[in-house]
Design a protein around this motif. Structure first.
Motif, PDB file in Angstrom:
ATOM      1  N   PRO A  10       0.854  -1.194   0.000  1.00 36.94           N
ATOM      2  CA  PRO A  10       0.000   0.000   0.000  1.00 36.94           C
ATOM      3  C   PRO A  10       0.892   1.246   0.000  1.00 36.94           C
ATOM      4  CG  PRO A  10      -0.565  -1.515   1.796  1.00 36.94           C
ATOM      5  CD  PRO A  10       0.774  -1.925   1.271  1.00 36.94           C
ATOM      6  N   THR A  11       0.528   2.270  -0.752  1.00 37.76           N
ATOM      7  CA  THR A  11       1.383   3.452  -0.846  1.00 37.76           C
ATOM      8  C   THR A  11       0.565   4.726  -0.979  1.00 37.76           C
ATOM      9  OG1 THR A  11       3.208   4.477  -2.073  1.00 37.76           O
ATOM     10  CG2 THR A  11       1.570   3.248  -3.370  1.00 37.76           C
ATOM     11  N   ASP A  12       1.104   5.809  -0.411  1.00 34.05           N
ATOM     12  CA  ASP A  12       0.579   7.150  -0.680  1.00 34.05           C
ATOM     13  C   ASP A  12       1.641   7.974  -1.400  1.00 34.05           C
ATOM     14  OD1 ASP A  12       2.408   7.539   1.327  1.00 34.05           O
ATOM     15  OD2 ASP A  12       1.190   8.992   2.436  1.00 34.05           O
ATOM     16  N   PHE A  13       2.708   7.278  -1.877  1.00 31.84           N
ATOM     17  CA  PHE A  13       3.807   7.868  -2.640  1.00 31.84           C
ATOM     18  C   PHE A  13       4.715   8.750  -1.782  1.00 31.84           C
ATOM     19  CE2 PHE A  13       0.171   7.346  -5.552  1.00 31.84           C
ATOM     20  CZ  PHE A  13       0.702   6.357  -6.373  1.00 31.84           C
ATOM     21  N   SER A  14       4.596   8.653  -0.472  1.00 30.23           N
ATOM     22  CA  SER A  14       5.474   9.419   0.406  1.00 30.23           C
ATOM     23  C   SER A  14       6.827   8.726   0.518  1.00 30.23           C
ATOM     24  CB  SER A  14       4.857   9.534   1.803  1.00 30.23           C
ATOM     25  OG  SER A  14       4.788   8.257   2.416  1.00 30.23           O
ATOM     26  N   GLU A  15       7.803   9.446   1.065  1.00 29.84           N
ATOM     27  CA  GLU A  15       9.139   8.876   1.258  1.00 29.84           C
ATOM     28  C   GLU A  15       9.073   7.679   2.194  1.00 29.84           C
ATOM     29  OE1 GLU A  15      13.581  10.311   2.791  1.00 29.84           O
ATOM     30  OE2 GLU A  15      12.020  11.788   2.334  1.00 29.84           O
ATOM     31  N   VAL A  16       8.205   7.766   3.198  1.00 31.64           N
ATOM     32  CA  VAL A  16       8.084   6.676   4.162  1.00 31.64           C
ATOM     33  C   VAL A  16       7.524   5.421   3.502  1.00 31.64           C
ATOM     34  CG1 VAL A  16       6.871   5.886   6.230  1.00 31.64           C
ATOM     35  CG2 VAL A  16       7.875   8.166   6.176  1.00 31.64           C
ATOM     36  N   SER A  17       6.490   5.580   2.695  1.00 27.50           N
ATOM     37  CA  SER A  17       5.897   4.396   2.076  1.00 27.50           C
ATOM     38  C   SER A  17       6.848   3.748   1.075  1.00 27.50           C
ATOM     39  CB  SER A  17       4.563   4.741   1.404  1.00 27.50           C
ATOM     40  OG  SER A  17       4.732   5.683   0.368  1.00 27.50           O
ATOM     41  N   SER A  18       7.839   4.514   0.580  1.00 28.66           N
ATOM     42  CA  SER A  18       8.812   3.941  -0.354  1.00 28.66           C
ATOM     43  C   SER A  18       9.771   2.976   0.334  1.00 28.66           C
ATOM     44  CB  SER A  18       9.620   5.051  -1.035  1.00 28.66           C
ATOM     45  OG  SER A  18      10.486   5.694  -0.113  1.00 28.66           O
ATOM     46  N   GLY A 108       5.739   0.745   4.789  1.00 26.77           N
ATOM     47  CA  GLY A 108       6.604   1.667   5.483  1.00 26.77           C
ATOM     48  C   GLY A 108       5.788   2.444   6.505  1.00 26.77           C
ATOM     49  N   THR A 109       6.408   2.770   7.631  1.00 30.90           N
ATOM     50  CA  THR A 109       5.693   3.507   8.669  1.00 30.90           C
ATOM     51  C   THR A 109       6.643   4.408   9.452  1.00 30.90           C
ATOM     52  OG1 THR A 109       4.397   3.298  10.709  1.00 30.90           O
ATOM     53  CG2 THR A 109       5.971   1.548  10.246  1.00 30.90           C
ATOM     54  N   LYS A 110       6.158   5.572   9.842  1.00 27.81           N
ATOM     55  CA  LYS A 110       6.912   6.441  10.749  1.00 27.81           C
ATOM     56  C   LYS A 110       6.673   6.058  12.194  1.00 27.81           C
ATOM     57  CE  LYS A 110       7.087  10.687   7.993  1.00 27.81           C
ATOM     58  NZ  LYS A 110       6.646  12.094   7.927  1.00 27.81           N
ATOM     59  N   GLY A 111       5.839   5.074  12.401  1.00 23.26           N
ATOM     60  CA  GLY A 111       5.421   4.742  13.753  1.00 23.26           C
ATOM     61  C   GLY A 111       4.046   5.292  13.969  1.00 23.26           C
ATOM     62  N   ILE A 138       8.207  -1.446   8.160  1.00 24.45           N
ATOM     63  CA  ILE A 138       9.572  -0.933   8.203  1.00 24.45           C
ATOM     64  C   ILE A 138       9.529   0.544   8.564  1.00 24.45           C
ATOM     65  CG2 ILE A 138      11.772  -0.721   6.969  1.00 24.45           C
ATOM     66  CD1 ILE A 138       9.101  -2.706   5.293  1.00 24.45           C
ATOM     67  N   ARG A 139      10.353   0.936   9.531  1.00 27.58           N
ATOM     68  CA  ARG A 139      10.438   2.333   9.947  1.00 27.58           C
ATOM     69  C   ARG A 139      11.682   2.990   9.352  1.00 27.58           C
ATOM     70  NH1 ARG A 139      11.394   3.576  14.892  1.00 27.58           N
ATOM     71  NH2 ARG A 139      10.061   5.417  14.941  1.00 27.58           N
ATOM     72  N   PRO A 140      11.691   4.343   9.246  1.00 28.38           N
ATOM     73  CA  PRO A 140      12.899   5.037   8.784  1.00 28.38           C
ATOM     74  C   PRO A 140      14.093   4.690   9.677  1.00 28.38           C
ATOM     75  CG  PRO A 140      11.037   6.533   8.794  1.00 28.38           C
ATOM     76  CD  PRO A 140      10.565   5.274   9.470  1.00 28.38           C
ATOM     77  N   GLY A 141      15.226   4.468   9.073  1.00 29.27           N
ATOM     78  CA  GLY A 141      16.422   4.118   9.830  1.00 29.27           C
ATOM     79  C   GLY A 141      16.583   2.639  10.085  1.00 29.27           C
ATOM     80  N   THR A 142      15.592   1.859   9.676  1.00 26.99           N
ATOM     81  CA  THR A 142      15.679   0.413   9.869  1.00 26.99           C
ATOM     82  C   THR A 142      16.748  -0.185   8.969  1.00 26.99           C
ATOM     83  OG1 THR A 142      13.335   0.233  10.458  1.00 26.99           O
ATOM     84  CG2 THR A 142      14.423  -1.767   9.689  1.00 26.99           C
ATOM     85  N   PRO A 143      17.701  -0.937   9.534  1.00 27.27           N
ATOM     86  CA  PRO A 143      18.687  -1.596   8.676  1.00 27.27           C
ATOM     87  C   PRO A 143      18.030  -2.727   7.905  1.00 27.27           C
ATOM     88  CG  PRO A 143      19.002  -2.247  10.970  1.00 27.27           C
ATOM     89  CD  PRO A 143      17.951  -1.171  10.961  1.00 27.27           C
ATOM     90  N   MET A 144      18.134  -2.697   6.596  1.00 31.30           N
ATOM     91  CA  MET A 144      17.525  -3.729   5.760  1.00 31.30           C
ATOM     92  C   MET A 144      18.627  -4.603   5.186  1.00 31.30           C
ATOM     93  SD  MET A 144      14.320  -1.725   3.992  1.00 31.30           S
ATOM     94  CE  MET A 144      14.767   0.001   4.111  1.00 31.30           C
ATOM     95  N   LEU A 145      18.916  -5.682   5.914  1.00 30.44           N
ATOM     96  CA  LEU A 145      20.009  -6.569   5.585  1.00 30.44           C
ATOM     97  C   LEU A 145      19.467  -7.925   5.150  1.00 30.44           C
ATOM     98  CD1 LEU A 145      22.123  -5.791   8.799  1.00 30.44           C
ATOM     99  CD2 LEU A 145      22.318  -4.674   6.564  1.00 30.44           C
ATOM    100  N   ASP A 146      20.353  -8.758   4.604  1.00 32.59           N
ATOM    101  CA  ASP A 146      19.964 -10.133   4.336  1.00 32.59           C
ATOM    102  C   ASP A 146      19.474 -10.762   5.642  1.00 32.59           C
ATOM    103  OD1 ASP A 146      20.642  -9.836   1.740  1.00 32.59           O
ATOM    104  OD2 ASP A 146      22.371 -11.174   1.771  1.00 32.59           O
ATOM    105  N   LEU A 147      18.417 -11.540   5.547  1.00 31.10           N
ATOM    106  CA  LEU A 147      17.750 -12.044   6.748  1.00 31.10           C
ATOM    107  C   LEU A 147      18.428 -13.305   7.262  1.00 31.10           C
ATOM    108  CD1 LEU A 147      14.073 -11.516   5.529  1.00 31.10           C
ATOM    109  CD2 LEU A 147      15.616  -9.868   6.623  1.00 31.10           C
TER     110      LEU A 147
END
Length: 278
Positions: A10-18, A108-111, A138-147
């Motif tokens: 789901p997206t509203d095209f914001s930086e967070v949703s990206s 994506g979420t800001k919380g 996923i929140r801003p600043g979340t490290p997105m690494l191999d799981l």
């Protein structure tokens, strides 16, 4: 060949949703994916002009704007199928998930701020309660690494044989991950430690987990325990069952959930118990 993972964003095209697109790219390193992006032009029951079709021009203008933004994303290399719907946000996410056969919803979420406030706040309760697929936030600043290390938090007592964790298992297989089964022991539960650990091992056997470890962590509160264990163990993905007993029972639907979803600086996957059909 590995089965394709069907993802709804789901997206509203914001930086967070990206952020969800970035997480999808992490998954794509190891597993074939199909992305569906959904933009909902929100309508409430009280918006009679929309419901009675008297605002067609406004809707068409907003739809064209959304299509242009989808095209801009594609021009930057994103690969997905675009979907635009009119209605209530949660209802449309639920419908799209079912109709598109999604295995996973990425958000994506800001919380507690911005567009996703409705997802991570009161609307999240409805999304998680009715969706029959896992939801990964996923929140801003979340490290997105191999799981490589996946944390599965639950109360494993009387979990039942019908629980489905197939998406988590699929991710673990793709990334050759270790699944860490964790139960938080709050005050008074230490005396059940041996029994709980046996239940965790039985859970792993029932669900045929290939690589796993069991952990019992003592803390005052479930939320603190999850956060403190994760800080010490450095997990790459935190998975929370939203239907269980004791401390986890209201994890997504009460203050515990809001604190964890809004402040967990790791990708957080929530999933329900699904019953197997006879």
């Amino acid at each position: 060949m590995m089965e394709t993972l069907n993802i709804l964003i789901p997206t509203d095209f914001s930086e967070v949703s990206s952020l969800a697109i970035e997480m999808a790219q992490v998954l794509e390193r190891k597993i074939p994916i199909q992305i569906h992006m959904l933009h909902v032009m929100q309508v409430n029951d009280s918006d009679s002009d929309y419901l009675e079709g008297r605002s067609d021009a406004v809707l068409e203008s907003k739809k064209l704007e959304a299509l242009n933004k989808f095209e801009a994303l594609k021009s930057r290399g994103a690969k997905f199928e675009a979907h635009i719907r009119v209605g209530k946000l949660t209802d449309q996410i639920n419908l799209a998930t079912a109709e598109l056969g999604a295995d996973l919803v990425l958000m994506g979420t800001k919380g507690s701020d911005g567009f996703m406030e409705m997802i991570s706040g009161s609307e999240a309760q409805h999304v998680a309660r009715y969706l029959q697929v896992p939801v990964l936030t996923i929140r801003p600043g979340t490290p997105m690494l191999d799981l490589k290390n996946i944390l599965l938090v639950a109360d494993f007592e009387q979990f039942g044989k019908g629980i489905q964790i197939e998406t988590i298992k699929k991710l673990a297989k793709a990334f050759d991950s270790t699944i860490h089964l964790l139960q938080i022991l709050t005050e008074g539960e230490e005396k059940y430690a041996d029994e709980i650990e046996a239940q965790m091992k039985f859970f792993a056997e029932e669900h045929q987990l290939e690589k796993y470890e069991t952990h019992l962590y003592r803390d005052r509160k479930v939320t603190d325990g999850v956060r403190n264990f994760n800080r010490e163990a450095e997990m790459d993905l935190v998975c929370i069952r939203t239907n269980a007993r004791k401390g986890i029972n209201h994890l997504l639907f009460g203050s515990i959930a809001e604190r964890l979803v809004n402040h967990c600086i790791k990708p957080l996957l929530t999933f329900q118990i699904k019953k197997q059909h006879a």
